[in-house]
Design a protein around this motif. Structure first.
Motif, PDB file in Angstrom:
ATOM      1  N   ALA A 239       4.139  -5.450   7.513  1.00  0.00           N
ATOM      2  CA  ALA A 239       4.590  -4.708   6.332  1.00  0.00           C
ATOM      3  C   ALA A 239       3.712  -3.475   6.158  1.00  0.00           C
ATOM      4  N   PRO A 240       4.234  -2.440   5.510  1.00  0.00           N
ATOM      5  CA  PRO A 240       3.433  -1.225   5.294  1.00  0.00           C
ATOM      6  C   PRO A 240       2.415  -1.402   4.178  1.00  0.00           C
ATOM      7  N   GLY A 241       1.496  -0.475   4.106  1.00  0.00           N
ATOM      8  CA  GLY A 241       0.480  -0.534   3.061  1.00  0.00           C
ATOM      9  C   GLY A 241      -0.765  -1.268   3.525  1.00  0.00           C
ATOM     10  N   LEU A 242      -1.767  -1.261   2.683  1.00  0.00           N
ATOM     11  CA  LEU A 242      -3.032  -1.918   2.991  1.00  0.00           C
ATOM     12  C   LEU A 242      -2.892  -3.414   2.714  1.00  0.00           C
ATOM     13  N   ILE A 243      -3.003  -4.216   3.760  1.00  0.00           N
ATOM     14  CA  ILE A 243      -2.897  -5.670   3.651  1.00  0.00           C
ATOM     15  C   ILE A 243      -4.198  -6.257   4.167  1.00  0.00           C
ATOM     16  N   ASP A 244      -4.894  -7.012   3.323  1.00  0.00           N
ATOM     17  CA  ASP A 244      -6.186  -7.546   3.757  1.00  0.00           C
ATOM     18  C   ASP A 244      -5.985  -8.781   4.634  1.00  0.00           C
ATOM     19  N   GLN A 245      -7.083  -9.335   5.134  1.00  0.00           N
ATOM     20  CA  GLN A 245      -6.988 -10.442   6.076  1.00  0.00           C
ATOM     21  C   GLN A 245      -6.527 -11.739   5.424  1.00  0.00           C
ATOM     22  N   ASP A 246      -6.465 -11.757   4.109  1.00  0.00           N
ATOM     23  CA  ASP A 246      -5.921 -12.912   3.391  1.00  0.00           C
ATOM     24  C   ASP A 246      -4.469 -12.697   2.993  1.00  0.00           C
ATOM     25  N   SER A 247      -3.877 -11.593   3.447  1.00  0.00           N
ATOM     26  CA  SER A 247      -2.460 -11.241   3.271  1.00  0.00           C
ATOM     27  C   SER A 247      -2.111 -10.693   1.893  1.00  0.00           C
ATOM     28  N   TYR A 248      -3.104 -10.279   1.113  1.00  0.00           N
ATOM     29  CA  TYR A 248      -2.805  -9.626  -0.168  1.00  0.00           C
ATOM     30  C   TYR A 248      -2.442  -8.158   0.077  1.00  0.00           C
TER      31      TYR A 248
ATOM     32  N   LYS B 101     -14.646  -3.467   6.302  1.00  0.00           N
ATOM     33  CA  LYS B 101     -14.987  -4.298   5.150  1.00  0.00           C
ATOM     34  C   LYS B 101     -13.824  -4.467   4.183  1.00  0.00           C
ATOM     35  N   ASP B 102     -13.039  -3.420   3.972  1.00  0.00           N
ATOM     36  CA  ASP B 102     -11.933  -3.468   3.011  1.00  0.00           C
ATOM     37  C   ASP B 102     -10.566  -3.413   3.684  1.00  0.00           C
TER      38      ASP B 102
END
Length: 298
Positions: free
Chosen positions: A64-73, A150-151
């Motif tokens: 999916a597009p956008g910033l997705i962290d490693q926990d899928s948020y 990190k982010d």
């Protein structure tokens, strides 16, 4: 009964699906239009309602597009039709509806992971990926796979900053090297009644030796090269793979390679740079395949 992986590529225009076997061969593909909903539950219900043959699926990989962290948020806003995803956890939302393992990743990182594992960056110890679309997506990999930072912001090449001395503001490189940028560059050079809507129109005019289109393409490719040099200076990877529909055009990829090499010498005054520029191998399918690869290694 043979089990498959399911790949879902959530985009602002279409949501694409594919059933993929364990050797990453695509058995079936389909897509539906992206629809703007008022609530996240309506969107995720829609996504899951278009899944086929869930009884054949054991793992689902999502890009999916956008910033997705490693926990899928989902930590940033993306395309208008799916902006309601902001702040949600993709894995949890889909998992509770279909009762399958779900792992999610940003679409550009997914494409990069695909190329790193089974594509043109396979075997490299350092690689980068620049995906040219409405914006410019990006990904960095080392020998172990995707570098998140990190982010989860590493590789967000669209946001590489530079000082615009005309406006005295900091601009983003991706705004000058995307397909959207090409359209704007061309339209700024022509009368209102000659403006185009799509990037492929500019490319067609260029190939027909239209002088305005030639000037626009030259300016646009120089912008892309500037972005590639910024990536090279920062990471100096073995290879930078270019994705997006335009990367399938031989004239484009050859011109980009040539101008990259020339500008490394002209502006950096460095003739020893060996970072290779190439296209992505699995262009249209890289998001889905990368999402499945990501799901299988998590």
């Amino acid at each position: 009964m043979e089990k498959y992986n399911l790949g879902i590529d959530i985009g602002g225009t279409f949501i694409k699906y594919a059933l993929v076997d364990k050797k990453y061969n695509i058995k079936e593909k389909w897509k539906v239009k992206s629809v703007k909903f008022d609530t996240k539950d309506e969107l995720y219900d829609y996504i899951c309602s278009n899944i086929k043959d869930i009884n054949l699926v054991d793992v689902i990989g999502v890009s999916a597009p956008g910033l997705i962290d490693q926990d899928s948020y989902v930590k940033s806003y993306a395309a208008e039709n799916i902006v309601i995803m902001y702040g949600t956890n993709i894995n949890h939302e889909i998992m509770k509806r279909v009762n399958r393992k779900v792992i999610s990743i940003n679409d550009a990182k997914s494409a990069g992971l695909c190329e790193f594992k089974i594509g043109n960056a396979r075997g490299s110890k350092s690689s980068a990926f620049l995906i040219l679309g409405t914006g410019t997506g990006g990904c960095l990999c080392n020998q172990n796979g995707v570098i998140y930072g990190k982010d989860a912001f590493a590789g967000e090449f669209h946001n590489i900053p530079f000082m615009n001395y005309k406006t005295k503001k900091i601009d983003k490189m991706g705004d000058y090297s995307s397909m959207t940028a090409l359209i704007k560059i061309y339209n700024d050079k022509v009368d209102k009644n000659a403006e185009v809507e799509y990037g492929y129109e500019v490319c067609a005019k260029y190939l027909n030796n239209d002088e305005v289109a030639k000037n626009a393409i030259e300016e646009w490719i120089n912008n892309i090269v500037t972005q590639l040099i910024a990536i090279t200076v920062t990471y100096n990877p073995e290879i930078i793979c270019i994705g997006g529909g335009i990367s399938e055009e031989d004239w484009f990829i050859n011109k980009l390679k040539k101008q990259y090499k020339e500008n490394c010498i002209k502006y950096l005054e460095l003739d020893f740079i060996t970072t290779k520029i190439d296209r992505c191998k699995y262009n249209n399918d890289s998001n889905i395949l990368g999402a499945i690869i990501n799901a299988n290694i998590k």
